[in-house]
Design a protein around this motif. Structure first.
Motif, PDB file in Angstrom:
ATOM      1  N   ASP A  61       0.806  -1.218   0.000  1.00 12.97           N
ATOM      2  CA  ASP A  61       0.000   0.000   0.000  1.00 12.97           C
ATOM      3  C   ASP A  61       0.845   1.278   0.000  1.00 12.97           C
ATOM      4  O   ASP A  61       0.284   2.373   0.092  1.00 12.97           O
ATOM      5  N   LEU A  62       2.164   1.150  -0.097  1.00 10.70           N
ATOM      6  CA  LEU A  62       3.032   2.310   0.093  1.00 10.70           C
ATOM      7  C   LEU A  62       3.838   2.641  -1.152  1.00 10.70           C
ATOM      8  O   LEU A  62       4.243   1.767  -1.919  1.00 10.70           O
ATOM      9  N   ARG A  63       4.076   3.949  -1.304  1.00  8.67           N
ATOM     10  CA  ARG A  63       5.042   4.464  -2.289  1.00  8.67           C
ATOM     11  C   ARG A  63       6.200   5.056  -1.481  1.00  8.67           C
ATOM     12  O   ARG A  63       6.041   6.075  -0.813  1.00  8.67           O
ATOM     13  N   LEU A  64       7.349   4.392  -1.550  1.00  5.17           N
ATOM     14  CA  LEU A  64       8.497   4.774  -0.747  1.00  5.17           C
ATOM     15  C   LEU A  64       9.651   5.211  -1.626  1.00  5.17           C
ATOM     16  O   LEU A  64       9.874   4.648  -2.699  1.00  5.17           O
ATOM     17  N   VAL A  65      10.407   6.195  -1.160  1.00  6.13           N
ATOM     18  CA  VAL A  65      11.745   6.438  -1.682  1.00  6.13           C
ATOM     19  C   VAL A  65      12.708   5.982  -0.602  1.00  6.13           C
ATOM     20  O   VAL A  65      12.739   6.546   0.496  1.00  6.13           O
ATOM     21  N   THR A  66      13.441   4.920  -0.887  1.00  9.67           N
ATOM     22  CA  THR A  66      14.444   4.434   0.049  1.00  9.67           C
ATOM     23  C   THR A  66      15.786   5.050  -0.344  1.00  9.67           C
ATOM     24  O   THR A  66      16.199   4.968  -1.503  1.00  9.67           O
ATOM     25  N   ALA A  72      12.560  13.081  -8.335  1.00  9.50           N
ATOM     26  CA  ALA A  72      12.438  12.262  -9.541  1.00  9.50           C
ATOM     27  C   ALA A  72      11.867  10.886  -9.215  1.00  9.50           C
ATOM     28  O   ALA A  72      11.038  10.349  -9.965  1.00  9.50           O
ATOM     29  N   MET A  73      12.313  10.297  -8.104  1.00 10.25           N
ATOM     30  CA  MET A  73      11.782   8.989  -7.709  1.00 10.25           C
ATOM     31  C   MET A  73      10.288   9.086  -7.379  1.00 10.25           C
ATOM     32  O   MET A  73       9.500   8.205  -7.727  1.00 10.25           O
ATOM     33  N   ASP A  85      12.041   2.390 -10.085  1.00 10.99           N
ATOM     34  CA  ASP A  85      13.076   3.282 -10.607  1.00 10.99           C
ATOM     35  C   ASP A  85      14.191   3.343  -9.576  1.00 10.99           C
ATOM     36  O   ASP A  85      13.994   3.019  -8.396  1.00 10.99           O
ATOM     37  N   THR A  86      15.365   3.750 -10.002  1.00  8.70           N
ATOM     38  CA  THR A  86      16.505   3.857  -9.106  1.00  8.70           C
ATOM     39  C   THR A  86      17.529   4.795  -9.732  1.00  8.70           C
ATOM     40  O   THR A  86      17.430   5.118 -10.923  1.00  8.70           O
ATOM     41  N   ALA A 113      26.042   5.460  -2.725  1.00  2.00           N
ATOM     42  CA  ALA A 113      24.715   5.971  -2.388  1.00  2.00           C
ATOM     43  C   ALA A 113      23.776   5.812  -3.579  1.00  2.00           C
ATOM     44  O   ALA A 113      24.167   6.047  -4.726  1.00  2.00           O
ATOM     45  N   SER A 114      22.542   5.419  -3.277  1.00  2.00           N
ATOM     46  CA  SER A 114      21.529   5.349  -4.327  1.00  2.00           C
ATOM     47  C   SER A 114      20.154   5.452  -3.713  1.00  2.00           C
ATOM     48  O   SER A 114      19.956   5.198  -2.527  1.00  2.00           O
ATOM     49  N   LEU A 115      19.201   5.836  -4.538  1.00  2.00           N
ATOM     50  CA  LEU A 115      17.793   5.877  -4.168  1.00  2.00           C
ATOM     51  C   LEU A 115      17.040   4.824  -4.971  1.00  2.00           C
ATOM     52  O   LEU A 115      17.436   4.458  -6.075  1.00  2.00           O
ATOM     53  N   ALA A 116      15.930   4.374  -4.409  1.00  2.00           N
ATOM     54  CA  ALA A 116      15.017   3.505  -5.145  1.00  2.00           C
ATOM     55  C   ALA A 116      13.596   4.005  -4.945  1.00  2.00           C
ATOM     56  O   ALA A 116      13.223   4.413  -3.843  1.00  2.00           O
TER      57      ALA A 116
END
Length: 369
Positions: free
Chosen positions: A174-179, A287-288, A198-199, A186-189
């Motif tokens: 149920d969630l939209r996360l930016v990790t 952007a994520m 996306d990442t 370093a990176s985002l997902a």
């Protein structure tokens, strides 16, 4: 007891070796961190030490940074898997060779122990075509490796997303996360419904955010200009972008704690380095969020993500337009596995202690039963 209750996790990095022996309930039975370098005997000695420190493991799970297009899930290591990892070594030259050495060393000291390879790229294997595709000539694919965005830090992103959902009392579905895995690398997902959509890293771990010694995304035209004008060859270029760029190039150090402290004293280079780091980070968070059509929570993990409250505060301030809310007192305390946002924030902020060992064990158990 199942066939894979006790798991030895092996995280062989570019300059370090992290070993954990986990019990059936993920309790830590033994731990050992060291820097054996490239000495095979020193590596075998470290493995013997942890094997002697606790009960016998049922299997070992190895972190592998790059699995390419074929190795897209946890798999038992055999000669064919080793051969494929060697073929991919130049895509993650600081990490994949170390992982292979770790596997071979463990076979030498515990030949009957099953070895499972778990891939950082696997979490991103299902990226939508639009997110994974580079707009480059099709003929370049003749090199034998699909030229696509693979993404990295998948073990950390997978764990951080699930743990954040637990802390928020919600289902990952149920969630939209930016990790945000913020460490030396370093990176985002963008994690929507528990899946990476996306990442920020791409074909290799060089793309994306400013990092400790990596430049992150750079205009390819700049690199071509430097190659032509300065005669920089591919090996020198790789070394410069991987080990001599990023925060180190801007501030003279890749240590974020030192940079934050120096910036607080008004030191010009440190201030620019911190500003550039946060600028790229905030832009990438936005952007994520765009890739998911919105955002429910921003999740920080990794060495910088967990231990640099100033970076978290500045990143949240720069993304406040998305609804990100931060409780400054909670952020300053920085207790691990904590919600850092006020209860009425439109977008929650969560701090999760990085536990790649738990994700390694989970994947090994799922494979072995």
């Amino acid at each position: 007891m199942t066939s894979a209750d006790r798991i030895l996790t092996v995280n062989a990095g570019s300059s370090s070796l992290k070993l954990r022996l986990l019990g059936p309930g993920d309790e830590v039975l033994a731990t050992r961190d060291s820097a054996p370098g490239d000495d095979p005997e020193a590596l075998r000695a470290e493995l013997r030490t942890i094997l002697a420190a606790g009960p016998e493991p049922d299997a070992a799970a190895h972190r592998v940074v790059h699995g390419g297009a074929e190795l897209d899930r946890a798999t038992l290591v055999d000669a064919g898997v080793e051969e494929e990892l060697e073929r991919l070594a130049d895509l993650a030259p600081l990490h994949n060779p170390q992982a292979i050495r770790g596997m071979r060393a463990l076979v030498a000291v515990a030949p009957d122990l099953p070895n499972v390879a778990c891939f950082d790229t696997a979490f991103h294997a299902g990226l939508p075509a639009a997110a994974r595709t580079y707009a480059v000539p099709a003929g370049w694919a003749a090199g034998g490796v699909p030229l696509r965005r693979y993404g990295f830090h998948g073990l950390s992103h997978a764990y951080a997303g699930r743990r954040a959902a637990e802390l928020l009392g919600a289902s990952p579905a149920d969630l939209r996360l930016v990790t945000a895995h913020l460490g030396a690398g370093a990176s985002l997902a963008a994690v929507a419904g528990g899946r990476s959509v996306d990442t920020t890293m791409g074909f290799t771990p060089l793309e994306g955010l400013v990092m400790a010694t990596r430049a992150g995304s750079v205009d390819p035209g700049l690199l071509l200009w430097v190659q032509r004008r300065l005669g920089v060859g591919p090996e020198e270029m790789e070394r410069a972008l991987d080990r001599e760029s990023g925060l180190l190039a801007l501030a003279g150090t890749g240590d974020m704690r030192a940079i934050v402290a120096a910036a607080g004293q008004g030191e010009e280079r440190a201030t620019l380095a911190l500003d550039a780091y946060v600028h790229r980070l905030a832009a990438a968070i936005a952007a994520m969020a765009a890739a998911m059509g919105g955002l429910d929570a921003l999740v920080f993990t990794g060495g910088v993500g967990e231990n640099a409250p100033a970076v978290r505060e500045r990143a949240c301030a720069s993304t406040a337009f998305l609804g990100v809310g931060l409780d400054r007192a909670r952020n300053a305390r920085g207790a691990p596995d904590t919600v850092l946002s006020p209860s009425d924030a439109a977008v929650a902020v969560v701090l999760v202690a990085a536990r790649e060992d738990l994700e390694l064990a989970r994947q090994a158990r799922a494979l072995l039963g």
